[in-house]
Design a protein around this motif. Structure first.
Motif, short mmCIF file in Angstrom:
data_model
loop_
_atom_site.label_atom_id
_atom_site.label_comp_id
_atom_site.label_asym_id
_atom_site.label_seq_id
_atom_site.Cartn_x
_atom_site.Cartn_y
_atom_site.Cartn_z
N ASP A 4 0.82 -1.21 -0.16
CA ASP A 4 0.13 0.10 -0.09
C ASP A 4 0.92 1.35 -0.05
N ALA A 5 2.06 1.27 0.56
CA ALA A 5 3.13 2.31 0.38
C ALA A 5 3.37 2.69 -0.94
N MET A 8 0.58 4.19 -2.84
CA MET A 8 0.53 5.66 -2.39
C MET A 8 1.63 6.63 -3.22
N LEU A 9 2.80 5.80 -3.33
CA LEU A 9 3.94 6.26 -3.87
C LEU A 9 3.75 6.57 -5.54
N PHE A 11 0.51 7.11 -6.71
CA PHE A 11 -0.67 8.02 -6.36
C PHE A 11 0.14 9.48 -6.46
N GLY A 12 0.94 9.63 -5.65
CA GLY A 12 1.78 10.78 -5.70
C GLY A 12 2.55 11.36 -6.81
N CYS A 13 2.79 9.98 -7.37
CA CYS A 13 3.80 10.47 -8.77
C CYS A 13 2.70 10.87 -9.74
N ILE A 15 0.16 12.81 -9.24
CA ILE A 15 -0.05 14.24 -8.96
C ILE A 15 1.29 14.86 -9.60
N LEU A 16 2.36 14.82 -9.39
CA LEU A 16 3.73 15.17 -9.76
C LEU A 16 3.61 15.29 -11.13
N GLY A 19 0.79 17.75 -12.62
CA GLY A 19 1.09 19.23 -12.69
C GLY A 19 2.10 19.69 -13.58
N LEU A 20 3.53 19.15 -12.96
CA LEU A 20 4.67 19.48 -13.70
C LEU A 20 4.96 19.33 -15.37
N ARG A 22 2.48 18.93 -17.50
CA ARG A 22 1.38 19.71 -18.22
C ARG A 22 2.08 20.89 -18.22
N SER A 23 2.57 21.63 -17.25
CA SER A 23 3.24 23.09 -17.24
C SER A 23 4.30 22.90 -18.34
N ILE A 26 3.02 23.24 -21.79
CA ILE A 26 2.54 24.40 -22.02
C ILE A 26 3.71 25.63 -22.28
N ALA A 27 4.56 25.16 -21.45
CA ALA A 27 5.69 26.20 -21.46
C ALA A 27 6.52 25.97 -22.84
N ALA B 12 3.07 30.80 -20.46
CA ALA B 12 4.03 30.08 -19.88
C ALA B 12 4.69 30.81 -18.57
N LEU B 44 -2.37 11.40 1.60
CA LEU B 44 -2.40 11.90 0.20
C LEU B 44 -4.08 11.72 -0.15
N LEU B 208 5.95 7.22 3.84
CA LEU B 208 4.88 6.39 2.70
C LEU B 208 3.86 5.64 3.22
N THR B 209 4.56 4.87 4.17
CA THR B 209 3.52 3.63 4.81
C THR B 209 2.10 4.31 5.17
N PRO B 210 1.18 4.08 4.47
CA PRO B 210 -0.29 4.58 5.23
C PRO B 210 -0.63 3.86 6.53
N ILE B 258 -3.10 23.45 -13.25
CA ILE B 258 -1.61 23.32 -13.40
C ILE B 258 -1.06 23.70 -12.15
N LEU B 261 -1.70 21.41 -9.17
CA LEU B 261 -0.98 19.90 -9.12
C LEU B 261 0.44 20.09 -9.14
N SER B 262 1.01 21.30 -9.61
CA SER B 262 2.56 21.41 -9.79
C SER B 262 3.06 21.67 -8.18
N GLY B 265 2.62 18.33 -6.26
CA GLY B 265 3.59 17.43 -6.62
C GLY B 265 4.87 17.67 -6.07
N PHE B 268 5.11 16.78 -2.32
CA PHE B 268 5.15 15.28 -2.12
C PHE B 268 6.45 14.99 -2.38
#
Lengths: 53, 503
Positions: A4-5, A8-9, A11-13, A15-16, A19-20, A22-23, A26-27, B12, B44, B208-210, B258, B261-262, B265, B268
């Protein structure tokens, strides 16, 4: 690490990535952002349509 | 038609500026600790839920009013309804108070960059930080002397901020390419160094361990919503000011997603660098990772950066000086775009209202900022910083976000705003966004406000470490003063262009 850890890792990636990445896309695509098609300089103006309740 | 407004060079640049404002020191020293204390990896889930139901909707709201009304927060709120304006000024004044002490933290980082060349703190990290750098006195009532080293560093920081904002969007637009990307690059370097240290995996496992049972605790959900509001730079007027330099008929929603989320991210990711080091320190001290705090090392706040991380750097097998410089340059560069965005928010608001030249406003603001920060360079500065920081966060941005949602959601045609957002937005928000702004976010923020107030009354901040009068001066008194000042500013007559031309 527990499974499960790891989940979640990932899942976090996501999100990362969401965001990053996509930006960055766009950049790179919009280094100079043109006005949307059909818009003129007047559309930047300091005027608004009436707002009513 | 009004005077031609400044514009960002490109979309941008705007996104980078918004991301740079959101990403700050809190991403490194607040999020990882809050996540660890509230269920580890399981955190999370409420965090992401809070981002989608409150953080991004408020981000969209702030960007939308700035972009649609082509004005910073006070002006935009005034255009929505005249009596909303004081909320915008309150946001700006809170932002100014925050930047006063935020720059002092950056001044600490500047000091540490210099000390990195000799690793001056090695072997006595806490003593060095509190005594050699801060010259800490025994309490907030005893101001002590001003640290000249910190004062010089503070002056350099403000000169740096002035250089960033001096030409408004033109100079900010150039700076953000470096000020956003450099700390990210350095964070990656610190991450790589951290995860290759012995014991790093123990720390990361702990991060990380939930703990799934945490999801049943209301306090964990409260912490998630609190973290989202503290991290996104909402409630300061920054996002409205920045968005006011975008054309009215352009996307808002995707830019908000953006940015949000950035920011999430990055925080995290920062957790890996922080907990890898916590694991390394636990290995060196031969304690379990959960025992690092009991052993006197902090894993949040300034203590994390200036004591724990400094200690870990001194204990690296090689290149300690290099990593010292890189780490504190990272801290400084993480802070600078947040700091100049807060300054910009105030500058744009004042220039909008009083039609002053932006360059002159920036000069005056930077001088005021320098003098406003001097108290925090004194021997009692650390205590005052702690008090003011607590009140500005709890009673500044949370109140502003709450009032924005209530006023714009209930006393303004929010449907018109939603339709305008969706007309040009790359992501359609639909009615769901209105539900978030009218109901979900104000209810959650209302609960946070009430519970924080009850907690503050029952157990005053600091657990008895601070005399009550200091909490009144630096806390409640400051909040009341800012509120009164914001009402005064909102009642000031706006200068019109003809008055400016005459002069």
């Amino acid at each position: 690490m527990r499974i499960d850890a790891w989940i979640m890792l990932i899942f976090g990636c996501v999100i990362l990535y969401g965001g990053l990445t996509r930006s960055l896309i766009i950049a790179s695509k919009h280094s100079k952002m043109p006005r949307p098609e059909g818009f003129t300089e007047e559309d930047d103006a300091d005027e608004l349509p009436p707002v009513t309740m | 038609m009004g005077a031609k407004r400044e514009r960002w060079d490109s979309r941008a640049v705007f996104i980078l500026a918004a991301i740079g404002s959101a990403i700050g020191l809190g991403n490194v020293w607040r999020f990882p600790y809050i996540a660890f204390k509230n269920g580890g990896g399981a955190f999370l889930i409420p965090y992401f839920f809070a981002l989608l139901t409150a953080g991004i909707p408020v981000l969209i709201l702030e960007m939308a009013i700035g972009q649609q009304f082509q004005a910073a927060a006070p002006g935009a709120l005034r255009k929505a309804k005249k009596w909303f304006e004081f909320v915008g000024w309150y946001a700006i004044l809170v932002a100014l108070c925050i930047v006063f002490y935020y720059c002092v933290i950056m001044a600490w980082s500047l000091n540490y960059i210099v000390h990195s060349f000799t690793l001056a703190w090695a072997g006595r990290e806490a003593d060095f930080f509190y005594n050699d750098v801060l010259h800490l006195t025994d309490g907030p009532a005893h101001l002590g002397g001003i640290s000249w080293q910190l004062l010089i560093s503070l002056a350099i920081t403000w000169i740096g901020i002035f250089l960033c904002v001096r030409k408004g969007t033109e100079s900010v637009g150039k700076v953000v390419w470096v000020s956003v990307n450099l700390p990210l690059l350095l964070l990656i370097i610190m991450f790589l160094r951290g995860v290759t240290l012995p014991g790093a995996m123990d720390g990361i496992r702990m991060y990380l361990t939930p703990d799934w049972s945490a999801l049943l605790k209301p306090s964990v959900w409260g912490a998630a919503y609190g973290q989202i509001f503290f991290t996104l730079s909402v409630g300061f007027g920054v996002m409205s000011a920045y968005a006011s330099f975008r054309p009215r008929k352009s996307d808002i929603t995707n830019n908000s997603f953006i940015t949000g989320l950035s920011n999430s991210g990055v925080e995290f990711f920062a957790g890996f660098a922080v907990f890898a080091v916590a694991g390394y320190m636990a290995t060196i001290m031969q304690v379990p990772v959960t025992g690092v705090e009991e052993a006197g090392l902090k894993i949040s706040g300034p203590g994390l950066a200036f004591i724990t991380y400094a200690s870990a750097i001194a204990k690296l097998p090689a290149l300690q000086q290099l990593f010292g410089v890189l780490f504190f340059v990272m801290l400084f560069s993480l802070g600078i775009d947040s700091a100049f965005s807060l300054t910009e928010a105030a500058s744009v608001a004042l220039a909008d209202k009083l039609k002053f030249n932006r360059l002159k406003v920036n000069i005056v603001l930077c001088i005021i900022g320098f003098f406003g920060g001097i108290i925090f360079t004194s021997g009692a500065g650390f205590y005052w910083l702690d008090i003011v920081d607590n009140w500005m966060n709890q009673w500044g941005l949370v109140i502003v976000s709450f009032l924005e949602c209530v006023f714009l959601g209930w006393f303004f045609n929010i449907k018109w705003l939603q339709e305008t957002i969706d007309k040009y937005g790359e992501i359609k928000t639909g009615k769901l966004w209105i539900v978030m702004i009218k109901y979900v976010t104000p209810i959650i923020l209302g609960i946070i406000i009430v519970t924080t107030f009850i907690q503050e009354v029952q157990h005053p901040y600091g657990g008895g470490a601070y005399p009550m009068w200091t909490l009144w001066v630096g806390g409640w008194g400051l909040v009341i003063f800012l509120f009164a000042l914001s009402i005064f500013l909102s009642n000031l007559k706006e200068r019109v262009k003809s008055e400016v031309v005459k002069k």
